[in-house]
Design a protein around this motif. Structure first.
Motif, PDB file in Angstrom:
ATOM      1  N   TRP A  99       0.860  -1.173   0.000  1.00  0.00           N
ATOM      2  CA  TRP A  99       0.000   0.000   0.000  1.00  0.00           C
ATOM      3  C   TRP A  99       0.900   1.228   0.000  1.00  0.00           C
ATOM      4  N   LEU A 100       0.597   2.181  -0.862  1.00  0.00           N
ATOM      5  CA  LEU A 100       1.438   3.364  -1.014  1.00  0.00           C
ATOM      6  C   LEU A 100       1.177   4.366   0.097  1.00  0.00           C
ATOM      7  N   GLY A 101       2.192   5.194   0.337  1.00  0.00           N
ATOM      8  CA  GLY A 101       2.073   6.238   1.342  1.00  0.00           C
ATOM      9  C   GLY A 101       1.232   7.396   0.852  1.00  0.00           C
ATOM     10  N   PRO A 102       1.055   8.431   1.685  1.00  0.00           N
ATOM     11  CA  PRO A 102       0.226   9.584   1.326  1.00  0.00           C
ATOM     12  C   PRO A 102       0.664  10.299   0.055  1.00  0.00           C
ATOM     13  N   ASP A 103       1.968  10.195  -0.291  1.00  0.00           N
ATOM     14  CA  ASP A 103       2.451  10.873  -1.490  1.00  0.00           C
ATOM     15  C   ASP A 103       2.134  10.094  -2.764  1.00  0.00           C
ATOM     16  N   SER A 131       5.753   6.532  -2.336  1.00  0.00           N
ATOM     17  CA  SER A 131       6.523   5.748  -1.373  1.00  0.00           C
ATOM     18  C   SER A 131       5.684   4.594  -0.838  1.00  0.00           C
ATOM     19  N   ILE A 132       6.353   3.617  -0.231  1.00  0.00           N
ATOM     20  CA  ILE A 132       5.663   2.478   0.353  1.00  0.00           C
ATOM     21  C   ILE A 132       5.191   2.845   1.757  1.00  0.00           C
ATOM     22  N   GLY A 133       3.884   2.757   1.971  1.00  0.00           N
ATOM     23  CA  GLY A 133       3.332   3.029   3.289  1.00  0.00           C
ATOM     24  C   GLY A 133       3.256   1.785   4.143  1.00  0.00           C
ATOM     25  N   LEU A 134       2.985   0.655   3.494  1.00  0.00           N
ATOM     26  CA  LEU A 134       2.885  -0.619   4.204  1.00  0.00           C
ATOM     27  C   LEU A 134       3.181  -1.746   3.232  1.00  0.00           C
ATOM     28  N   ASP A 172       2.757 -17.210   8.667  1.00  0.00           N
ATOM     29  CA  ASP A 172       2.967 -15.806   9.019  1.00  0.00           C
ATOM     30  C   ASP A 172       3.127 -14.916   7.798  1.00  0.00           C
ATOM     31  N   PHE A 173       2.959 -13.633   8.040  1.00  0.00           N
ATOM     32  CA  PHE A 173       3.317 -12.567   7.103  1.00  0.00           C
ATOM     33  C   PHE A 173       4.367 -11.696   7.797  1.00  0.00           C
ATOM     34  N   GLN A 174       5.259 -11.129   7.001  1.00  0.00           N
ATOM     35  CA  GLN A 174       6.158 -10.100   7.523  1.00  0.00           C
ATOM     36  C   GLN A 174       5.593  -8.744   7.136  1.00  0.00           C
ATOM     37  N   LEU A 175       5.350  -7.915   8.136  1.00  0.00           N
ATOM     38  CA  LEU A 175       4.798  -6.572   7.927  1.00  0.00           C
ATOM     39  C   LEU A 175       5.908  -5.557   8.096  1.00  0.00           C
ATOM     40  N   VAL A 176       6.013  -4.610   7.156  1.00  0.00           N
ATOM     41  CA  VAL A 176       7.040  -3.574   7.207  1.00  0.00           C
ATOM     42  C   VAL A 176       6.399  -2.227   6.904  1.00  0.00           C
ATOM     43  N   SER A 177       6.711  -1.222   7.719  1.00  0.00           N
ATOM     44  CA  SER A 177       6.167   0.119   7.497  1.00  0.00           C
ATOM     45  C   SER A 177       7.141   1.167   8.004  1.00  0.00           C
ATOM     46  N   PRO A 178       7.219   2.320   7.328  1.00  0.00           N
ATOM     47  CA  PRO A 178       8.031   3.420   7.843  1.00  0.00           C
ATOM     48  C   PRO A 178       7.358   4.138   9.008  1.00  0.00           C
ATOM     49  N   GLU A 179       6.093   3.807   9.275  1.00  0.00           N
ATOM     50  CA  GLU A 179       5.367   4.409  10.396  1.00  0.00           C
ATOM     51  C   GLU A 179       5.722   3.664  11.672  1.00  0.00           C
ATOM     52  N   THR A 180       6.722   4.142  12.376  1.00  0.00           N
ATOM     53  CA  THR A 180       7.234   3.404  13.527  1.00  0.00           C
ATOM     54  C   THR A 180       6.450   3.662  14.808  1.00  0.00           C
ATOM     55  N   ASP A 181       5.565   4.657  14.812  1.00  0.00           N
ATOM     56  CA  ASP A 181       4.810   4.974  16.030  1.00  0.00           C
ATOM     57  C   ASP A 181       3.398   4.413  16.013  1.00  0.00           C
ATOM     58  N   SER A 182       2.986   3.800  14.906  1.00  0.00           N
ATOM     59  CA  SER A 182       1.637   3.255  14.801  1.00  0.00           C
ATOM     60  C   SER A 182       1.615   1.796  15.227  1.00  0.00           C
ATOM     61  N   SER A 183       0.496   1.335  15.769  1.00  0.00           N
ATOM     62  CA  SER A 183       0.345  -0.061  16.127  1.00  0.00           C
ATOM     63  C   SER A 183       0.090  -0.888  14.880  1.00  0.00           C
ATOM     64  N   VAL A 184       0.284  -2.205  14.998  1.00  0.00           N
ATOM     65  CA  VAL A 184      -0.014  -3.096  13.881  1.00  0.00           C
ATOM     66  C   VAL A 184      -1.484  -2.977  13.504  1.00  0.00           C
ATOM     67  N   GLU A 185      -2.349  -2.930  14.515  1.00  0.00           N
ATOM     68  CA  GLU A 185      -3.789  -2.813  14.248  1.00  0.00           C
ATOM     69  C   GLU A 185      -4.096  -1.572  13.433  1.00  0.00           C
ATOM     70  N   GLN A 186      -3.482  -0.445  13.792  1.00  0.00           N
ATOM     71  CA  GLN A 186      -3.769   0.806  13.094  1.00  0.00           C
ATOM     72  C   GLN A 186      -3.231   0.778  11.663  1.00  0.00           C
ATOM     73  N   LEU A 243      -2.830  -1.808   9.698  1.00  0.00           N
ATOM     74  CA  LEU A 243      -3.676  -2.666   8.863  1.00  0.00           C
ATOM     75  C   LEU A 243      -5.038  -2.028   8.612  1.00  0.00           C
ATOM     76  N   SER A 244      -5.594  -1.400   9.635  1.00  0.00           N
ATOM     77  CA  SER A 244      -6.898  -0.756   9.475  1.00  0.00           C
ATOM     78  C   SER A 244      -6.830   0.364   8.463  1.00  0.00           C
ATOM     79  N   ASP A 245      -5.756   1.161   8.498  1.00  0.00           N
ATOM     80  CA  ASP A 245      -5.602   2.262   7.536  1.00  0.00           C
ATOM     81  C   ASP A 245      -5.447   1.733   6.113  1.00  0.00           C
ATOM     82  N   ALA A 246      -4.811   0.564   5.974  1.00  0.00           N
ATOM     83  CA  ALA A 246      -4.589   0.000   4.643  1.00  0.00           C
ATOM     84  C   ALA A 246      -5.845  -0.653   4.100  1.00  0.00           C
ATOM     85  N   ASP A 247      -6.451  -1.539   4.920  1.00  0.00           N
ATOM     86  CA  ASP A 247      -7.637  -2.282   4.480  1.00  0.00           C
ATOM     87  C   ASP A 247      -8.356  -2.816   5.714  1.00  0.00           C
ATOM     88  N   PRO A 248      -9.466  -2.220   6.100  1.00  0.00           N
ATOM     89  CA  PRO A 248     -10.180  -2.636   7.315  1.00  0.00           C
ATOM     90  C   PRO A 248     -10.664  -4.080   7.282  1.00  0.00           C
TER      91      PRO A 248
END
Length: 461
Positions: free
Chosen positions: A200-204, A207-210, A220-234, A236-241
């Motif tokens: 999932w792309l970032g706001p711009d 870039s890669i958002g998730l 398992d899945f490996q999850l990677v995001s530049p958003e280091t202050d957000s929870s995993v739940e948040q 994923l919810s922002d990407a696809d509820p």
């Protein structure tokens, strides 16, 4: 009181330390391997094994278990803001060839790589290094459990914060970019297919958002995001509820850290893997380079010869520097949001082209060498019901002869005619290739006396 011993101490039981332990085992070299963590590593971290590493695992006799446990890299799928999707290739799938039997990377989470390599290796978990000094009598050590002893050699494979490297005062040159960080987590999910590496792309919009990648051989899945202050739940919810989160396992916050040790050897102490060089995660180079550090060093420790051991640094330091440049370049493409940032079809990533042609252990005696020269990786090739790699597998030097009508020289090592591999082992007329225990060509010659002289020098125990 220190007790004397002739064994090698390996500090760190990650893939690098475990590969070295396996190398020493098959060479009959006594060793101990300690790991400060109380349990084996549990995360996915370095999940890509390159073609050259697969060849190393083949030589070590564990490749089949790796292939059964892992799988190919999935295709990338970009999820667009309007709900649509767009595939994005990472590179073409290569077909096996006569000389390269494993041309594609294998995906396998690092915990599983460590688990397979650790089979039969007596790792001492929960034991760390406290103090280290060396003199002419050996390397004197004190462990954090109070034990004191003297080892013949010590290998620091204890990661980027290496206690061994710090104890011997070797500079770790490079830079850390605190502003460039990634959050990484191993998760179990529902509502997301395992056929694609989901992006999932970032706001711009560039870039890669998730990024969520299915880990082959696991649930398992490996999850990677530049958003280091957000929870995993948040995230994923922002990407696809519609994505459901079932479990969060290993997590890590990675920061851009690109460094290399100024030296790889100080006396009888050696550095390998992340203790010697740390890489960006792009291109799956770090773990692979560490495994090959150990593959190079193991047989040299078995010789006990100072001149041979000196070639560990002269061979591996330039390779590490070159590989570090490749992974850093790929990381910068991602930072700059270049369209081809995720492509992985650069042949250098396979690490098959790395060579030691400038090494003192690469001796080319032929007047007219072909494309294949001393210092190069020994290529594979079908041979009867088997392959050339079957001949090379094991801790020995191997002599390969082409267009050789005379009796094979008796040098006390396995020797074979491989005329059917003439294209792979190119050249003109009768020729001999002496392959080192790490399956690089040490000596190329036409006179058996030259091979005998090389073997005496390079295999001294």
């Amino acid at each position: 009181m220190f007790t004397e011993s002739k064994f090698t101490l390996i500090v760190g039981a990650g893939p690098t330390g475990l590969t070295l332990a396996r190398q020493l085992q098959r060479h009959g070299v006594p060793f101990r391997i300690i790991e400060q963590s109380p349990t084996p590593f549990e995360g996915s971290r370095g999940k890509g094994l390159q073609p050259r590493t697969l060849e190393v695992l083949d030589d070590l006799g564990v490749l089949e278990e790796f292939l059964a446990s892992g799988g190919p890299y999935p295709s990338m799928l970009i999820h667009l803001p309007d709900g649509g999707t767009m595939p994005r290739p990472m590179g073409e799938v290569r077909e096996p060839s006569a000389t390269v039997p494993h041309p594609n990377p294998l995906m396998l989470p690092q915990w599983r790589t460590g688990e397979i390599l650790a089979q039969g290796v007596p790792v001492e978990y929960g034991v760390g290094l406290d103090e280290l000094t060396q003199d002419e009598s050996g390397v004197h050590l004190k462990l954090d459990n109070g034990e004191e002893f003297t080892a013949r050699y010590v290998v620091g494979a204890d990661g980027g914060k290496s206690t061994v490297r710090r104890a011997i005062g070797v500079a770790f040159e490079g830079e850390t970019q605190e502003s460039e960080q990634l959050f990484i987590a191993d998760v179990k999910l529902t509502g997301l297919d395992r056929d694609n590496w989901h992006i999932w792309l970032g706001p711009d919009g560039r870039s890669i958002g998730l990024a969520v990648c299915p880990l082959a051989g696991t649930d398992d899945f490996q999850l990677v995001s530049p958003e280091t202050d957000s929870s995993v739940e948040q995230l994923l919810s922002d990407a696809d509820p519609s994505i459901g989160l079932q479990h969060v396992g290993w997590t890590s916050r990675w920061r851009a850290n690109v460094r290399m040790a100024q030296r790889f050897r100080v006396g009888n102490i050696f550095l390998a893997g992340d203790a010697a060089h740390v890489h960006p995660p792009t291109g799956a180079q770090g773990l692979n380079t560490g495994v090959q550090d150990a593959y190079n060093l193991g047989w040299k420790l078995a010789t006990g010869d100072d001149a041979v051991l000196d070639t560990y640094e002269s061979e591996r330091l330039p390779v590490a520097a070159a590989v570090l440049g490749i992974s850093t370049k790929l990381y910068q493409r991602a930072v700059d949001n270049q369209e081809d940032a995720m492509r992985r079809d650069d042949p250098d990533l396979q690490q098959l082209n790395l060579n030691y042609r400038e090494s003192p252990l690469a001796v080319e005696h032929r007047a007219g060498p072909g494309v294949l020269q001393a210092g190069d990786r020994a290529p594979d090739h079908p041979r009867g019901d088997g392959r050339v790699f079957d001949l090379l597998r094991g801790p020995h030097f191997t002599l390969l002869a082409l267009d050789w009508s005379a009796d094979l020289p008796d040098l006390g090592i396995p020797a074979y005619r491989i005329d059917e591999a003439s294209d792979a082992y190119d050249g003109q007329g009768p020729r001999l290739f002496l392959v080192r225990p790490d399956n690089y060509i040490g000596c190329a010659a036409t006179d058996p006396a030259d091979v005998a002289a090389y073997l005496k020098k390079a295999s001294a125990a």
